[in-house]
Design an enzyme around this catalytic site. Structure first.
Site, short mmCIF file in Angstrom:
data_model
loop_
_atom_site.label_atom_id
_atom_site.label_comp_id
_atom_site.label_asym_id
_atom_site.label_seq_id
_atom_site.Cartn_x
_atom_site.Cartn_y
_atom_site.Cartn_z
N SER A 5 45.42 49.25 49.97
CA SER A 5 44.04 49.59 50.32
C SER A 5 43.75 49.89 51.78
O SER A 5 42.69 50.40 52.10
CB SER A 5 43.10 48.49 49.86
OG SER A 5 42.86 48.66 48.49
N SER B 10 41.09 50.79 48.61
CA SER B 10 39.69 50.41 48.51
C SER B 10 38.98 50.31 49.86
O SER B 10 37.77 50.25 49.88
CB SER B 10 39.59 49.07 47.80
OG SER B 10 40.20 48.05 48.59
N LYS C 34 35.59 45.88 56.97
CA LYS C 34 35.44 46.00 55.52
C LYS C 34 34.56 44.87 55.01
O LYS C 34 34.71 43.72 55.44
CB LYS C 34 36.84 45.94 54.89
CG LYS C 34 36.88 46.22 53.40
CD LYS C 34 38.32 46.19 52.89
CE LYS C 34 38.46 46.59 51.44
NZ LYS C 34 39.86 46.63 50.98
N1 GLN Z 1 44.52 50.13 44.07
C1 GLN Z 1 44.96 48.79 44.06
C2 GLN Z 1 44.06 47.95 43.18
O1 GLN Z 1 43.15 48.47 42.66
C3 GLN Z 1 45.03 48.22 45.45
C4 GLN Z 1 43.75 47.69 45.97
C5 GLN Z 1 43.88 46.95 47.27
O2 GLN Z 1 44.86 47.08 47.99
N2 GLN Z 1 42.86 46.15 47.56
O3 GLN Z 1 44.25 46.80 42.98
#
Ligand code: GLN
Length: 481
Positions: A176, A152, A77
């Site tokens: 994410s 994400s 990532k």
């Molecule tokens: N959807 C969550 C957020 O927007 C989780 C994102 C993540 O785990 N990086 O913060």
């Protein structure tokens, strides 16, 4: 050549000489070039991958020591620092940032002779659940390219699912790793807070996030976890894991295991097909000898508000460094007074990050800190103690990873609140620090459904064993592209 082999199969084939690293890496690169225009998993690729493969082949031939990954292609990532490669966080702010050092998880992988094949797409600074908030444009779900891959760590999930690598590393602040794993039909693990070093992971909400492996199978996930976990002198929140091999005793089964079904995650708001798949998984586990009973975690209903208050506050402080002085985007200072200059620099954040920055400045501000931030910390403690209570009665907890199926690209992007609410089944693990895993369970109308297990802190072994047992009952199709 089958690019869809598991890590275990890859290692066998390299060891028995039926495959060379160079062959596999070249074919993987060909595959990437072919499918990327329709799925966009990667932000950048490793141009030295083939020469690195040749070197590992040479060492293998000369019977020199080679690390346990034997040249396996792993994607990363793009919020994890990789020396000499761009690490952009899918943000215009870091469009040209080349990391000067390797994150600990990267040095761990490199020391085991993994090949970092490329850096994967994400929601800008990991804020999102659909990978639509990337400065470089969205990734697409390989099962149906009109749909989001989740987020994400969407690019990571897509790259594993679409056979563009064997495994990947994502980061999980609120789901994410697990959400895109579920949307793309791969396995994704969020480790116990502190099990994996965050050194070199670009911080979003540092008190809750972890780097986590994504792979085709539970066994492969355990293999990667072995490599990246453990104490790190560069991250004083890391925990000594002791002598543990996560790939061992995976097949002990779930007989006699007490599994709690989280009531708040299977009821209202859960898609019918997702609920049906979850019930099926529970029946399967019962057939295998597990005792499954419902458990209510009352504070789950406050978890989204709690999470966004804490995550935005931490993000507000972590992202303050992008001011165009320490990091940022180059433009001429001439003609700006100090504040105007900084504010122009910070206009390079995309809309979602900007929204979080505003929220993250407001909720801990004087006059509001008690009403919002401190209250959120109290609810977080309540969630933690409720989870602790639950693990007195149960060995594991279970729920669908996502309450919904993958949705169409563009469908929810203008309605941030509807996206935030989709985190409901994943964020309790982050707020309480416990590990959780999503495994592919079913396909419905060509779209994947993932099932999630939670275990108590540092009980990754129990978690992987349950996931392995359920995985054995599935028979899922190969990716259509
Ligand atoms: N959807 C969550 C957020 O927007 C989780 C994102 C993540 O785990 N990086 O913060």
């Amino acid at each position: 050549m089958n690019l869809g082999i598991t890590a275990t199969q890859y290692l066998e084939q390299i060891k028995n000489g039926s495959l060379t690293v160079e062959e596999f890496i070249s074919k993987t690169m060909e595959r990437i070039n072919k499918v990327e225009p329709s799925i966009h998993a990667y932000i950048s690729l490793n141009n030295d991958a083939i020469s690195q493969a040749k070197q590992i082949d040479k060492k293998l031939k000369a019977k020199e020591n080679v690390g346990s990954c034997l040249g396996m292609p792993i994607s990363i990532k793009d919020n994890i620092c990789t020396k000499g490669m761009k690490t952009t966080c899918a943000s215009k702010m870091l469009e040209n940032f080349v990391a000067p050092y390797d994150a600990t998880v990267i040095s761990n992988l490199k020391s085991q002779d993994a090949i970092i094949i490329g850096k994967t797409n994400l929601d800008e600074f990991a804020m999102g659940i659909s990978t639509e908030f990337s400065y470089f444009g969205p990734s697409r779900n390989p099962w149906n390219t009109d749909y989001v891959p989740g987020g994400s760590s969407g690019g990571s999930a897509v790259s594993v699912s679409a056979l563009e690598c064997i495994a990947s590393l994502g980061s999980d602040t609120g789901g994410s790793v697990r959400n895109p794993a579920s949307f793309c039909s791969v396995v994704g693990l969020k480790p116990t807070y502190g099990l994996v070093s965050r050194y070199g992971l670009i911080s979003y909400a540092n008190s809750i996030e972890q780097v986590g492996p994504m792979a085709r199978t539970v066994e492969d996930t355990a293999f990667i976890l072995n490599i990246i976990s453990g104490i790190d002198q560069h991250d004083n929140t890391t925990i000594d894991k002791g002598k543990v091999d996560y790939t061992k005793e995976l097949d002990v089964g779930v007989e006699g295991k007490r599994i709690g079904i989280i009531s708040e995650m299977i009821g209202e708001g859960v898609d019918k097909q997702v609920a049906a798949a979850t019930s099926k998984a529970i029946s399967k586990l019962q057939t295998l000898g597990a005792e499954c009973n419902e458990v209510s975690l009352d504070s789950v209903k406050f978890s989204v508000a709690t999470y966004y208050t804490i995550a935005a506050t931490e993000a507000g402080s972590n992202l303050a460094r992008y001011d165009n002085i320490r990091y940022g985007f180059d433009f001429d200072v001439e003609g700006y007074e100090f504040n105007a200059y900084i504010s122009k620099a910070r206009k390079n954040f995309g809309p979602e990050v900007t929204r979080r920055m505003i929220l993250g400045s407001f909720v801990p501000s004087a006059g509001y800190v008690g009403k919002y931030f401190l209250k959120a910390l109290k609810v977080r403690s309540k969630i933690k103690s409720e989870i602790e209570q639950a693990f007195k009665k149960f060995d594991l907890l279970i729920a669908p990873t996502s309450p919904v199926l993958p949705f169409k690209i563009g469908e929810k992007v203008d309605d941030p609140l509807s996206l935030y609410l989709l985190d409901i089944n994943t964020i309790v693990a982050n707020l309480s620090g416990i590990p959780a895993i999503s495994i592919p369970y079913e396909m419905t109308n060509g779209l994947p459904i993932g099932i999630q297990f939670f275990a108590n802190s540092m009980q990754e072994k129990t978690l992987l064993q349950a996931a392995y047992a359920l995985e054995k009952t599935t028979n899922l199709p190969g990716v259509p592209i």
